[in-house]
Write an enzyme that holds these catalytic residues in place. Structure first.
Site, mmCIF file in Angstrom:
data_model
loop_
_atom_site.group_PDB
_atom_site.id
_atom_site.type_symbol
_atom_site.label_atom_id
_atom_site.label_comp_id
_atom_site.label_asym_id
_atom_site.label_seq_id
_atom_site.Cartn_x
_atom_site.Cartn_y
_atom_site.Cartn_z
ATOM 1 N N HIS A 1 0.845 -1.206 0.000
ATOM 2 C CA HIS A 1 0.000 0.000 0.000
ATOM 3 C C HIS A 1 0.874 1.247 0.000
ATOM 4 O O HIS A 1 1.453 1.627 1.015
ATOM 5 C CB HIS A 1 -0.921 0.000 1.235
ATOM 6 N N HIS B 1 1.177 5.266 -2.255
ATOM 7 C CA HIS B 1 0.582 6.183 -3.242
ATOM 8 C C HIS B 1 1.724 6.743 -4.087
ATOM 9 O O HIS B 1 2.273 7.804 -3.788
ATOM 10 C CB HIS B 1 -0.172 7.311 -2.542
ATOM 11 N N GLN C 1 -9.730 9.258 -4.717
ATOM 12 C CA GLN C 1 -9.381 10.060 -3.532
ATOM 13 C C GLN C 1 -10.516 10.971 -3.055
ATOM 14 O O GLN C 1 -10.710 11.156 -1.866
ATOM 15 C CB GLN C 1 -8.136 10.900 -3.820
ATOM 16 N N HIS D 1 -9.655 2.031 0.829
ATOM 17 C CA HIS D 1 -9.325 2.835 2.006
ATOM 18 C C HIS D 1 -10.607 2.835 2.840
ATOM 19 O O HIS D 1 -11.580 3.505 2.482
ATOM 20 C CB HIS D 1 -8.987 4.270 1.603
ATOM 21 N N GLU E 1 -10.842 5.184 7.338
ATOM 22 C CA GLU E 1 -9.587 5.839 7.753
ATOM 23 C C GLU E 1 -9.949 7.162 8.421
ATOM 24 O O GLU E 1 -9.846 8.247 7.851
ATOM 25 C CB GLU E 1 -8.659 6.077 6.550
ATOM 26 N N ASP F 1 2.452 3.470 2.927
ATOM 27 C CA ASP F 1 1.419 4.428 2.525
ATOM 28 C C ASP F 1 2.015 5.615 1.767
ATOM 29 O O ASP F 1 1.601 5.908 0.650
ATOM 30 C CB ASP F 1 0.629 4.925 3.755
#
Ligand code: 17E
Ligand code: FE2
Length: 421
Positions: A62, A64, A157, A215, A218, A314
């Site tokens: 995981h 980005h 997102q 996700h 979170e 992350d």
């Protein structure tokens, strides 16, 4: 290629391994002293592990990659919240170009490879009508494949139901090569949108034979309960092992009675979990005064209940998290502290959290592991077992993929030190 004097995880003796045509052809115990030396005719093609640990490669499940190395561009995240990170990223997003993305992604993947990673799952923001990041990263997959296997998550997102043409953008991302369907239910405008998005995500993945990685919850809101929706959809669609819930930080704040009931469903569903301990300890707890919540999902408890949990970075220097250096051993060290996992049993199997559990999440297990017949993908770590590698934060001495040496490192050399004995 031969490897001599290697320790294997969970094994007391030393091992010699043989690699032919890119796969392990023999793995055999050798005498338990570091006596084995390469025969002269094989010397150039022999790695002497010198008693260090030979492990399957690290898995980064995981990250980005579209956002790496953008911290402070154009503005810094001052509050340290997830939500300000999303705002700051929305300022950077219109500035994305293919060259900018390619240069940052290549630099970061290089860093990950140098630190023993050979499998990466990257989330890529698709709430961008141009899909620049998704197209660029999909275009890099082939080039990167000699060093890493890359999975791309279509990550909305700014929401699926809450973003203009959110569903169409997700579908276009699939056409452009996304391997995994993402989601962000806790960020949708309403609870209803969050629930709808979860059913839609699982159905889209099923339709295209893809994986799911959401996700999920979170946030520190104990009322954020989309995990039960995702797990139910996974169970009912018979997709469990192909579905992952990332972060699930709200689980930290759920009451124990609800969690007890929830765990029954989670176990039945067989979904995977990714926790990002360095990221979550930084982003969560931000709306508390004192005491402040840690805001990390229940890693130890999920593991003890027999579920698959892995750890991830992350971010590396992005609007959410300014630090990060590609070292999963650092994330593991933090995770073991934050999740109260410093008992011997946890420590002695801890590398699972950044190796085989990640491979299970990515569904690459069939080709993964130190076994005869499997591709010779491995790393050699300073240290003899899980505990000693973690204690000394051992360096990656070698990373080998399909029998080809990708990385070889000489550890730092101490030139002078005080004499104290
Ligand atoms: N976006 C998000 O929603 N959550 C994160 N932890 C990061 C990006 C890094
Ligand atoms: Fe993330």
């Amino acid at each position: 290629m031969n490897i001599i004097n290697a320790r294997l995880r969970g094994q007391p003796s030393l091992y010699s391994l043989t690699v032919e045509q890119g796969c392990f052809s023999a793995i055999e115990p050798q005498s338990d002293t570091l006596t084995a030396t390469p025969e002269s005719d094989t010397i150039s093609n022999t790695i002497d592990a010198q008693g260090n640990l030979l492990s399957a490669p690290f898995v980064e499940p995981h990250i980005h990659l579209d956002a790496v190395l953008t911290a402070g561009q154009p503005n810094w995240n001052q509050s340290g919240t997830l939500f300000e990170g999303i705002e700051r990223w929305a300022e950077r997003k219109p500035m994305l170009t293919a060259e900018d993305i390619e240069q940052r992604v290549l630099k970061t993947v290089q860093l990950l490879v140098e630190n023993g990673v050979q499998y990466i799952r990257t989330h890529v923001d698709v709430t961008d009508p141009s899909l620049t990041a998704l197209k660029t990263i999909a275009g890099l997959k082939e080039k990167l494949s000699k060093a890493v296997e890359l999975q791309i998550v279509a990550f909305p997102q700014e929401g699926i139901c809450s973003f203009p043409n959110g569903k169409q953008l997700m579908e276009q991302a699939v056409e452009h090569g996304a391997d995994v369907i993402g989601g962000i239910p806790h960020f949708e405008y309403t609870r209803e949108y969050g629930v709808e998005s979860m059913h839609w995500v699982v159905a889209l993945a099923k339709k295209h034979g893809l994986l799911v990685d959401v996700h999920c919850d979170e946030i520190d809101d104990e009322a954020s309960r989309f995990l039960e929706v995702l797990a139910t959809a996974a169970l009912e669609q018979d997709m469990g092992e192909r579905v992952t819930a990332s972060h699930t930080t709200a689980m930290h704040s759920y009451n124990n009675a609800y969690c007890s009931k929830l765990f029954r469903l989670l176990k039945k569903s067989k979904i995977n979990f990714v926790s990002c301990p360095t990221e979550s300890i930084h982003l969560q707890g931000r709306f508390d005064t004192f005491p402040k919540r840690r805001g990390i999902t229940r890693v130890k408890e999920l593991r003890e209940a027999g579920m698959n949990v892995c750890l991830a970075q992350d971010s590396i220097q992005d609007p959410w998290y300014t630090l990060g250096n590609g070292k999963l051993l650092r994330v593991l060290d933090a995770g073991l502290h934050i999740c109260h996992m410093m008992g011997y049993r946890d420590l002695s199997t801890a590398l699972d959290l950044i190796t085989q559990n990640g491979a299970k999440t990515l569904q690459v297990e069939e080709q993964y592991g130190i076994e005869v017949g499997k591709p010779a993908n491995f790393i050699i770590l300073q240290g003899s077992d899980d505990l000693s590698v973690i204690q000394q934060q051992g360096e990656v001495l070698y990373s080998v993929r399909k029998g080809e040496v990708l990385v070889q490192r000489e550890p730092a050399y101490l030139v002078k030190t005080a004499t104290l004995s």
